[in-house]
Structures are given as C-alpha cells and as structure tokens.
Design an enzyme around this catalytic site. Structure first.
Site, PDB file in Angstrom:
ATOM      1  N   LEU B  74      77.670   9.656  14.451  1.00  0.00           N
ATOM      2  CA  LEU B  74      78.949   9.719  15.146  1.00  0.00           C
ATOM      3  C   LEU B  74      78.943   9.000  16.493  1.00  0.00           C
ATOM      4  O   LEU B  74      79.807   9.205  17.333  1.00  0.00           O
ATOM      5  CB  LEU B  74      79.372  11.183  15.313  1.00  0.00           C
ATOM      6  CG  LEU B  74      79.484  11.932  13.972  1.00  0.00           C
ATOM      7  CD1 LEU B  74      79.895  13.374  14.203  1.00  0.00           C
ATOM      8  CD2 LEU B  74      80.469  11.261  13.024  1.00  0.00           C
ATOM      9  N   CYS B  75      77.950   8.157  16.704  1.00  0.00           N
ATOM     10  CA  CYS B  75      77.895   7.385  17.949  1.00  0.00           C
ATOM     11  C   CYS B  75      78.787   6.154  17.841  1.00  0.00           C
ATOM     12  O   CYS B  75      78.820   5.500  16.801  1.00  0.00           O
ATOM     13  CB  CYS B  75      76.462   6.917  18.204  1.00  0.00           C
ATOM     14  SG  CYS B  75      75.515   8.082  19.139  1.00  0.00           S
ATOM     15  N   MET B 112      72.524   8.763  24.302  1.00  0.00           N
ATOM     16  CA  MET B 112      71.935   8.598  22.967  1.00  0.00           C
ATOM     17  C   MET B 112      71.199   7.261  22.877  1.00  0.00           C
ATOM     18  O   MET B 112      70.157   7.159  22.231  1.00  0.00           O
ATOM     19  CB  MET B 112      73.020   8.675  21.883  1.00  0.00           C
ATOM     20  CG  MET B 112      73.594  10.069  21.665  1.00  0.00           C
ATOM     21  SD  MET B 112      72.362  11.377  21.566  1.00  0.00           S
ATOM     22  CE  MET B 112      71.398  10.831  20.165  1.00  0.00           C
ATOM     23  N   GLU B 113      71.752   6.249  23.548  1.00  0.00           N
ATOM     24  CA  GLU B 113      71.119   4.933  23.546  1.00  0.00           C
ATOM     25  C   GLU B 113      69.774   5.005  24.270  1.00  0.00           C
ATOM     26  O   GLU B 113      68.765   4.460  23.798  1.00  0.00           O
ATOM     27  CB  GLU B 113      72.042   3.907  24.220  1.00  0.00           C
ATOM     28  CG  GLU B 113      73.184   3.408  23.356  1.00  0.00           C
ATOM     29  CD  GLU B 113      74.255   4.460  23.029  1.00  0.00           C
ATOM     30  OE1 GLU B 113      74.296   5.505  23.710  1.00  0.00           O
ATOM     31  OE2 GLU B 113      75.029   4.251  22.092  1.00  0.00           O
ATOM     32  N   ASP B 127      52.918   2.416  15.965  1.00  0.00           N
ATOM     33  CA  ASP B 127      52.667   1.425  14.909  1.00  0.00           C
ATOM     34  C   ASP B 127      51.620   0.403  15.358  1.00  0.00           C
ATOM     35  O   ASP B 127      50.738   0.026  14.589  1.00  0.00           O
ATOM     36  CB  ASP B 127      53.983   0.724  14.560  1.00  0.00           C
ATOM     37  CG  ASP B 127      53.781  -0.297  13.452  1.00  0.00           C
ATOM     38  OD1 ASP B 127      53.149   0.061  12.439  1.00  0.00           O
ATOM     39  OD2 ASP B 127      54.225  -1.440  13.605  1.00  0.00           O
TER      40      ASP B 127
END
Lengths: 151, 266
Positions: B74-75, B112-113, B127
């Site tokens: 929902l962003c 959120m970013e 990784d």
C-alpha cells in the site's frame, strides 16, 4: 586547600567522607554534609532508574573549581565531593558534598553554595527510565535562580 | 488511533493523499548486521571474494528505496529527492551499522523507503559476505526520526546501548586521539544532543570552517548536515578543551570542542 573530588560508578557508603575528613584532626568544629538520592518520582510518577552521563575530565575540573571558589569565600577546613555516574535505582545516593569548618555557619553556607553550583555547572546529565520509556531530564529554572543567589 | 491502511470494513486501502499539502519530508532509519570479527576484518580490508561490499550495499539500498512501492503493497510510488546510506564499521560490536536517509517534497512520509533501504543494504551485506560467514544476523532495523507531515515529527530517544560516559577516557582521564594530518578540531556531542544528532565524535578539517571560532564551527557543521542546526539553539552549551566557551571563542588546531545540553546532575 583540602579539596577532594571523586566521580565514580561504584556506590558510596552513607558515612562516606566523614572518616576521610575527620581522621587525625581535632581542629574541626563543624561538618555539614548533603546527600542527594534517586527518587522514584520526578518527571513521571514511576521512575525505575536513571543513567547518569558525564564529561570525563571536565566534570572533575568543574567540581574542583567549585570547591576552590567555596574555599576562597568561606573559612573552611575540608571539602569532600563524591558524585556517581552510570545506572542508579531509586534510593541510591547520587551525590555527597561534605564541608568541614571551625564553626557551623561557614559549613552550612559553603555546602549550600557547592550544591547550587554543582547542579548548574558540572557536566552531568540524567536520563530517567520509567514505565513510559526513557527521557532526558530537563533543567530546572529554580536551580539557576538558586545559583544566582550567590552573585 | 485508527490504522489508515484499513477502511471502515477492515479491508486494505491505499490512502488518498491528493488533498494533503506538499511538505518537505525526511526519515532516517537504522539497522545493523552482526558478524564474526574475522568477517568484519575481511570486509574492512576489502578482501572478500565478491569485491567492494560497502559500495555494492550502498547502491542496493538506494535502488531499494526507489522501488519500495513495488514491495510494500500500500505504499505510494514517490519521487525521492535524496537517498543516502551510511555504513559504520563497529569493531567493538563486531557489526556494520547502516543508516539510511530519505527525503522528498511530497504528500506522504518516507519512513518505509528509509526502512526498506536499510533492510536491503543489510541483506546485500549478507549476500556479499555469506561465503565466509553464515552466522551473520541482521538486527535492530528501526526508524530513528521522521520530519514533516501532519502527524508531527518523530525522534527515537530510547537507545538500548546508552554509553555511561562520553568518550573513551576513564574517569578523570582525558584521552588524546591520534594526531590529525592537517589542522583539525575534534567535536564531541554529549547526552541528549548526541542522540539528537546521531553522532558522538567528529573530526573536522579546520579548512572547512569559515571562521576559526565557535560560530564558524557551528556554521560548518550545519552546512554539512541539517541535523546540526540544533546547535544554534540558545540552550546548547559549548566547551573548548573542557572550558565553557561562547560563539566568539577562538578555536585552534587539535582543540576538543564539546556541545551539550544544560546540565542536570546532583
């Protein structure tokens, strides 16, 4: 000048300072000591502890300088200051200021003076821990007004 | 308090931000990846088989911030004006601390970013290092601060690992850092101020300072990062080499300058 200053993480005993100041002396006529303790209510009603931060080096020099100012102002025989840093819980002693002189008035006034300046000049900061989280304690204008009484 | 992403029937709902006013939004998030000391050493020495780990993780974090709307249902998709990612190698904690800052002029927040950027930067570090260390752990991904918007500013003030004293010196001792190659000042931020600016020690080249006094130092710091504008607050106190100083006090090479809030001891 007989001024001793200690900034330490370890607890100090309730009688701390008396022995150190009074040992082998019979010229002292009055000892006034102030002890500050951690309260369980302050900015919130349920303080569970506090963390005291300081600025190593500057803290000791500031406390010594406050002791020296008291020494110049009153006729004193000993000044003994202990302040704790680190984590403390309610009931723990935070600070001890002990002043010795020949007569009581000097000791009372000098002890009051040292505490007023310690509160407003020595680089310590309290962070209180409570049920509602942690927060830094705000400075109090009454402390500044108290220190201004001496100028 | 209502969750804005749910409608009255409790269904997921993308909030219509069309009526919101555009404001300058900024969010800072942080996180860390804990690894074996040997892995950290390989990383800092640039000897890992996959090459420059930090540079890769930085690009990954920036890319992730831009694509947050593709990952989080929902962003909104946002035209970010700035994404920056900092890595700090913490030998003592045997970890890499990651901080992401996202900024835009817009109608919706950018936390959120920032959180996505930190998460993906940490995943990329994993990784890049997993060939030599599989015990690595990503930890404490969290929002540090958020500015702008109708709900007001947010600043995390509860830091779990609060240092008891500032600096490395034991009580009563003043440690001297390594000498700078060129004229410099060492700047310390203490107590609440340290938490607000998010850093405890900075070494600043004296050539970056417009005038060799406290006012000049404050100007140089504010230029470097807007968070340092808090130094202009009248309540902020300052000491040079542990002696109280004001804005016009001179600073010289190798000075230690400390900024701190009003004292609250006793």
């Amino acid at each position: 000048m007989n001024i001793r200053v200690y900034v330490q993480a370890t607890p100090f005993a309730l009688a701390d300072g008396y022995e150190q100041v009074l040992a082998q002396r019979t010229d002292i006529g009055a000892v006034v000591s102030f002890t500050g303790l951690v309260r369980d209510f302050n900015e919130t009603p349920d303080v569970t502890g506090l963390t005291l931060e300081h600025y190593p080096g500057m803290t000791e020099r500031t406390l010594e300088s406050i002791g020296e100012q008291a020494w110049q102002r009153w006729s004193l025989q000993a000044v003994y200051i202990v302040h704790r840093v680190g984590y403390l819980t309610p009931g723990d002693p935070i600070v001890r200021v002990l002043v010795a002189s020949a007569h009581r008035r000097e000791a009372f006034e000098a002890c009051d003076f040292i505490m007023d300046f310690l509160k407003t000049q020595a680089p310590f900061w309290k962070k209180e821990h409570s049920g509602q989280g942690e927060y830094w304690v705000k400075e109090r204008t009454t402390d500044t007004q108290d220190a201004a009484r001496w100028t | 308090m209502q969750l804005t992403h749910l409608n009255t029937r409790g269904e997921a709902n993308m909030v219509d931000v069309g009526d919101k006013r555009e404001t300058r939004r900024e969010a800072v998030a942080s996180g860390r990846i804990i690894m074996q000391p040997e892995t950290l050493k390989l990383l800092s020495d640039g000897e890992l088989p996959k090459g420059d780990v930090i540079a890769t993780a930085r690009i990954a974090g920036i890319q992730a911030a831009k694509r947050t709307h593709e990952l989080i249902p929902l962003c909104h998709s946002l035209a970010l004006s700035k994404v920056s990612i900092e890595f700090e190698i913490d030998q003592e904690g045997s970890c890499v601390n990651v901080t992401a800052l996202c900024r835009l002029n817009g109608r919706t927040g950018v936390e959120m970013e920032a959180l996505t950027a930190v998460s993906v930067a940490c995943l990329t570090l994993y990784d890049m290092c997993k060939a030599v260390d599989k015990d690595m752990r990503i930890d404490a991904v969290q929002l540090e601060s958020k500015h702008g918007g109708v709900r007001g500013d947010y600043q995390r003030d509860a830091r779990p690992a609060m240092p008891i004293v500032t600096g490395e010196g034991a009580t009563g001792e003043v440690t001297l850092g390594e000498r700078c190659a060129s004229p410099c000042v060492r700047v310390k931020f203490l107590a609440e101020l340290r938490e607000r600016v998010g850093v405890s020690d900075i070494v600043l080249d004296l050539e970056q300072v417009p005038s060799c006094d406290i006012a000049g130092l404050k100007a140089a710091l504010s230029q470097r990062d807007p968070r340092f504008s808090v130094l202009a607050d009248q309540r902020t106190l300052c000491a040079i080499n542990q002696v109280m100083a004001n804005d016009s006090a001179r600073i010289t090479n190798e000075d230690e300058v400390a900024f701190f809030p009003p004292v609250t001891g006793g």
